[in-house]
Design a protein around this motif. Structure first.
Motif, PDB file in Angstrom:
ATOM      1  N   SER A  79       0.825  -1.215   0.000  1.00  0.00           N
ATOM      2  CA  SER A  79       0.000   0.000   0.000  1.00  0.00           C
ATOM      3  C   SER A  79       0.851   1.253   0.000  1.00  0.00           C
ATOM      4  CB  SER A  79      -0.885   0.049   1.236  1.00  0.00           C
ATOM      5  OG  SER A  79      -1.608  -1.123   1.381  1.00  0.00           O
ATOM      6  N   HIS A  81       5.103   2.724   0.753  1.00  0.00           N
ATOM      7  CA  HIS A  81       6.488   2.492   1.169  1.00  0.00           C
ATOM      8  C   HIS A  81       7.163   3.831   1.422  1.00  0.00           C
ATOM      9  CE1 HIS A  81       7.053   2.762  -3.285  1.00  0.00           C
ATOM     10  NE2 HIS A  81       8.099   3.460  -2.926  1.00  0.00           N
ATOM     11  N   ALA A  82       8.128   3.793   2.313  1.00  0.00           N
ATOM     12  CA  ALA A  82       8.737   5.042   2.739  1.00  0.00           C
ATOM     13  C   ALA A  82      10.129   4.780   3.273  1.00  0.00           C
ATOM     14  CB  ALA A  82       7.887   5.700   3.829  1.00  0.00           C
ATOM     15  N   VAL A  83      10.918   5.844   3.319  1.00  0.00           N
ATOM     16  CA  VAL A  83      12.229   5.752   3.966  1.00  0.00           C
ATOM     17  C   VAL A  83      12.066   6.218   5.394  1.00  0.00           C
ATOM     18  CG1 VAL A  83      14.601   6.570   3.962  1.00  0.00           C
ATOM     19  CG2 VAL A  83      13.435   6.168   1.800  1.00  0.00           C
ATOM     20  N   ASP A  86      14.107   7.892  11.446  1.00  0.00           N
ATOM     21  CA  ASP A  86      14.026   8.358  12.828  1.00  0.00           C
ATOM     22  C   ASP A  86      14.285   7.202  13.793  1.00  0.00           C
ATOM     23  OD1 ASP A  86      13.421   9.350  15.269  1.00  0.00           O
ATOM     24  OD2 ASP A  86      11.597  10.389  14.629  1.00  0.00           O
ATOM     25  N   PHE A 141      14.374   3.051  -2.330  1.00  0.00           N
ATOM     26  CA  PHE A 141      13.069   3.726  -2.384  1.00  0.00           C
ATOM     27  C   PHE A 141      12.658   3.983  -3.834  1.00  0.00           C
ATOM     28  CE2 PHE A 141      10.516   7.645  -2.456  1.00  0.00           C
ATOM     29  CZ  PHE A 141       9.509   7.301  -1.585  1.00  0.00           C
TER      30      PHE A 141
ATOM     31  N   LEU B  23      -5.421   5.541   8.027  1.00  0.00           N
ATOM     32  CA  LEU B  23      -4.221   6.333   8.230  1.00  0.00           C
ATOM     33  C   LEU B  23      -4.332   7.601   7.388  1.00  0.00           C
ATOM     34  CD1 LEU B  23      -1.232   6.464   9.275  1.00  0.00           C
ATOM     35  CD2 LEU B  23      -0.596   5.270   7.193  1.00  0.00           C
ATOM     36  N   LYS B  39       3.288  10.608  -4.254  1.00  0.00           N
ATOM     37  CA  LYS B  39       4.520  10.728  -3.467  1.00  0.00           C
ATOM     38  C   LYS B  39       4.432  11.988  -2.626  1.00  0.00           C
ATOM     39  CE  LYS B  39       8.073   8.820  -6.441  1.00  0.00           C
ATOM     40  NZ  LYS B  39       9.423   9.032  -6.971  1.00  0.00           N
ATOM     41  N   PRO B  52       2.023   5.556  15.729  1.00  0.00           N
ATOM     42  CA  PRO B  52       3.275   6.178  16.184  1.00  0.00           C
ATOM     43  C   PRO B  52       4.475   5.841  15.295  1.00  0.00           C
ATOM     44  CG  PRO B  52       2.658   4.344  17.613  1.00  0.00           C
ATOM     45  CD  PRO B  52       1.525   4.552  16.669  1.00  0.00           C
ATOM     46  N   HIS B  53       4.472   4.668  14.706  1.00  0.00           N
ATOM     47  CA  HIS B  53       5.635   4.227  13.936  1.00  0.00           C
ATOM     48  C   HIS B  53       5.845   5.051  12.672  1.00  0.00           C
ATOM     49  CE1 HIS B  53       2.042   1.816  12.924  1.00  0.00           C
ATOM     50  NE2 HIS B  53       2.329   2.275  11.733  1.00  0.00           N
ATOM     51  N   MET B  54       4.796   5.746  12.227  1.00  0.00           N
ATOM     52  CA  MET B  54       4.910   6.510  10.985  1.00  0.00           C
ATOM     53  C   MET B  54       5.572   7.867  11.215  1.00  0.00           C
ATOM     54  SD  MET B  54       3.821   4.963   8.270  1.00  0.00           S
ATOM     55  CE  MET B  54       3.436   6.319   7.166  1.00  0.00           C
ATOM     56  N   LEU B  55       5.843   8.189  12.481  1.00  0.00           N
ATOM     57  CA  LEU B  55       6.446   9.472  12.804  1.00  0.00           C
ATOM     58  C   LEU B  55       7.744   9.702  12.052  1.00  0.00           C
ATOM     59  CD1 LEU B  55       6.116   9.784  16.679  1.00  0.00           C
ATOM     60  CD2 LEU B  55       5.266  11.374  14.965  1.00  0.00           C
ATOM     61  N   SER B  56       8.475   8.627  11.879  1.00  0.00           N
ATOM     62  CA  SER B  56       9.830   8.743  11.359  1.00  0.00           C
ATOM     63  C   SER B  56       9.863   8.969   9.854  1.00  0.00           C
ATOM     64  CB  SER B  56      10.578   7.461  11.658  1.00  0.00           C
ATOM     65  OG  SER B  56       9.879   6.387  11.060  1.00  0.00           O
ATOM     66  N   VAL B  57       8.742   8.728   9.209  1.00  0.00           N
ATOM     67  CA  VAL B  57       8.740   8.747   7.757  1.00  0.00           C
ATOM     68  C   VAL B  57       8.765  10.172   7.226  1.00  0.00           C
ATOM     69  CG1 VAL B  57       7.311   8.240   5.770  1.00  0.00           C
ATOM     70  CG2 VAL B  57       7.667   6.519   7.535  1.00  0.00           C
ATOM     71  N   ASN B  59       9.472  10.875   3.683  1.00  0.00           N
ATOM     72  CA  ASN B  59       8.884  10.878   2.344  1.00  0.00           C
ATOM     73  C   ASN B  59       8.282   9.507   2.091  1.00  0.00           C
ATOM     74  OD1 ASN B  59      11.272   9.536   2.276  1.00  0.00           O
ATOM     75  ND2 ASN B  59      11.904  10.283   0.284  1.00  0.00           N
ATOM     76  N   CYS B  60       7.199   9.478   1.385  1.00  0.00           N
ATOM     77  CA  CYS B  60       6.616   8.179   1.155  1.00  0.00           C
ATOM     78  C   CYS B  60       5.833   8.111  -0.160  1.00  0.00           C
ATOM     79  CB  CYS B  60       5.753   7.730   2.332  1.00  0.00           C
ATOM     80  SG  CYS B  60       4.192   8.553   2.450  1.00  0.00           S
ATOM     81  N   PHE B  61       5.659   6.911  -0.596  1.00  0.00           N
ATOM     82  CA  PHE B  61       4.954   6.608  -1.838  1.00  0.00           C
ATOM     83  C   PHE B  61       3.675   5.876  -1.458  1.00  0.00           C
ATOM     84  CE2 PHE B  61       3.706   3.787  -5.201  1.00  0.00           C
ATOM     85  CZ  PHE B  61       4.100   4.340  -6.394  1.00  0.00           C
ATOM     86  N   ILE B  62       2.553   6.400  -1.890  1.00  0.00           N
ATOM     87  CA  ILE B  62       1.269   5.785  -1.533  1.00  0.00           C
ATOM     88  C   ILE B  62       0.619   5.250  -2.794  1.00  0.00           C
ATOM     89  CG2 ILE B  62      -0.997   6.169  -0.517  1.00  0.00           C
ATOM     90  CD1 ILE B  62       0.395   8.649   0.880  1.00  0.00           C
ATOM     91  N   ARG B  63       0.239   3.999  -2.731  1.00  0.00           N
ATOM     92  CA  ARG B  63      -0.402   3.353  -3.865  1.00  0.00           C
ATOM     93  C   ARG B  63      -1.771   3.985  -4.114  1.00  0.00           C
ATOM     94  NH1 ARG B  63       0.311  -0.920  -6.831  1.00  0.00           N
ATOM     95  NH2 ARG B  63      -1.576  -1.981  -7.515  1.00  0.00           N
TER      96      ARG B  63
END
Lengths: 235, 93
Positions: A79, A81-83, A86, A141, B23, B39, B52-57, B59-63
Motif C-alpha cells: 500500500s 512504502h517510505a524511507v 528516525d 526507495f 491512516l 509521493k 506512532p511508527h509513521m512518525l519517522s517517515v 517521504n513516502c509513496f502511496i499506492r
C-alpha cells in the motif's frame, strides 16, 4: 494472486543461497538485488542475514543461511512504502512498507498474534527492510517507486475513462453518440421524447384493432364464411 | 485523466492523504502519476497516537488504489477551472 505476505521457497539450485525463481514466462524481470538486508515483520524480531530481490512484480527477501526461509509480497499488496530514518520509531534506518492483507479487521488480530513464535503471514501489515548500508535507502526507495508504478490495479485502473458517466449516453443509441455540444444533446433528447409520446397514441389504436379482431363476432363470422379469401389477403 | 491533471497542478502544495486503512498522512505533494499513486515529502501522520511508527517517515509513496480521500488546500481549488475541466471531460474531449 495472494494478497499480503507469503512464504517464498522457489530458488535456483546454484550456490548456497540461490536466487529466486521468477515468473519470467509472464514477463517478470529482476530489477534490483540488495545483499545484506535484514527483515522485520510487524513487531517480530529482525531476521538476518538475507538478500533482497526486487522484481517487476514483487519484493522477495531470502535468508542467506536457510534455503527454506524466504518471504515475498506482490507490489499489488504494498500500500505504501517510505524511507524511515528516525531512531525513535525504529532503531535502524529502513524501508518501511505497509501491506494490504485484503482483510478489513487485521489490525487487532495482528497484535494478538505478535507474541506467538509462529505467526500467520497473512496478518502481517508492516514490513521493514533494513540494509546494512543505510546509504542505499534512497536508491531502494526509487526502485520501489518504479516497480509500484509497473503494477497498477488489474481491473479498475484502465477503466475510469470508460466509466465516465457521459459514456452511458452511447448506450442509449447511435444518435446520442455523435452529439457534440450541450444544445444538440437537448434537441436530440426532445426528439427522443416526442417519439416516445408517439407510440403512446398508437398504442390505443393498436389495442382497439386487437379488440376488434378478437372480440368482434362479425369478424369470426366473416372468417368462417369467406375464410380462403381473407387468409390469402392477410398473408 | 481529469484527476491526474488536477493533482499535477497541486504539486508542491500541502495535502492530506487519507488511506482506506484510516491512516491519514499530511505532506507536500511531490508527484502523482496516471494511476494516482502519490509521493509525499515532509510527511507527518495526522493521528500520531494511533500510528506512532509513521512518525519517522519523511517521504513516502502511496499506492493510488489505497487512497480514500485527498484533502486539498483551499487555495488550490479553482472552481472555474474545475467546472471547465469537468465539462470538457464530460464531452469526452
Amino acid at each position: 494472486m495472494v494478497a499480503g505476505l507469503r512464504y517464498f521457497t522457489d530458488r535456483s539450485d546454484d550456490g548456497a543461497a540461490g536466487a529466486p525463481l521468477l515468473d519470467t514466462v509472464n514477463g517478470e524481470e529482476l530489477m534490483h538485488v540488495q545483499p545484506a538486508v535484514s527483515i522485520v515483520l510487524s513487531n517480530h524480531p529482525p531476521e538476518s542475514p538475507g538478500t533482497l530481490y526486487i522484481s517487476t512484480k514483487q519484493v522477495i527477501w531470502l535468508s542467506d543461511t536457510e534455503r527454506t526461509k524466504g518471504y515475498a509480497v506482490d507490489f499489488l499488496s504494498v500500500s505504501l512504502h517510505a524511507v524511515s530514518r528516525d531512531p525513535e520509531a525504529f532503531t535502524s534506518p529502513c524501508i518501511y512498507t505497509q501491506i494490504d492483507t485484503g482483510d478489513e479487521d487485521d489490525e487487532s488480530e495482528n497484535s494478538d498474534s505478535e507474541s506467538n513464535e509462529t505467526f500467520d503471514l497473512s496478518k502481517i501489515t508492516e514490513m521493514r527492510l533494513v540494509p546494512s548500508d543505510p546509504n542505499q535507502l534512497d536508491a531502494l526507495f526509487e526502485v520501489f517507486c518504479e516497480c509500484a508504478e509497473l503494477n497498477p490495479e488489474p481491473v479498475e485502473e484502465d477503466e475510469p475513462e470508460e466509466h465516465n458517466w457521459i459514456f452511458s449516453a452511447d448506450q442509449l443509441g447511435p444518435a446520442m453518440g455523435i452529439i457534440d455540444g450541450v444544445d444538440q444533446e437537448w434537441d436530440s433528447s426532445q426528439t427522443h421524447f416526442t417519439t416516445i409520446g408517439h407510440p403512446n397514441g398508437d398504442h390505443d389504436l393498436a389495442r382497439n384493432v386487437l379488440e376488434l379482431q378478437i372480440n368482434d363476432q362479425r369478424f369470426e363470422d366473416a372468417e368462417e364464411m369467406e375464410s380462403n379469401n381473407r387468409n390469402g389477403g392477410q398473408q | 485523466m481529469l484527476f491526474f491533471s488536477y493533482f499535477k497542478d497541486l504539486v508542491g502544495k500541502e495535502v492530506t492523504v487519507e488511506l482506506k486503512n484510516d491512516l491519514a498522512i499530511r505532506g507536500t505533494l511531490h508527484s502523482v502519476d496516471q494511476y494516482l499513486n502519490i509521493k509525499l515529502e515532509n510527511t507527518r501522520v495526522v493521528d500520531q497516537e494511533k500510528f506512532p511508527h509513521m512518525l519517522s517517515v519523511r517521504n513516502c509513496f502511496i499506492r493510488g488504489s489505497v487512497v480514500r480521500y485527498v484533502q486539498l488546500p483551499p487555495e488550490g481549488v479553482d472552481i472555474e477551472l474545475l467546472h471547465d475541466a469537468t465539462r470538457r471531460e464530460a464531452r469526452g474531449g
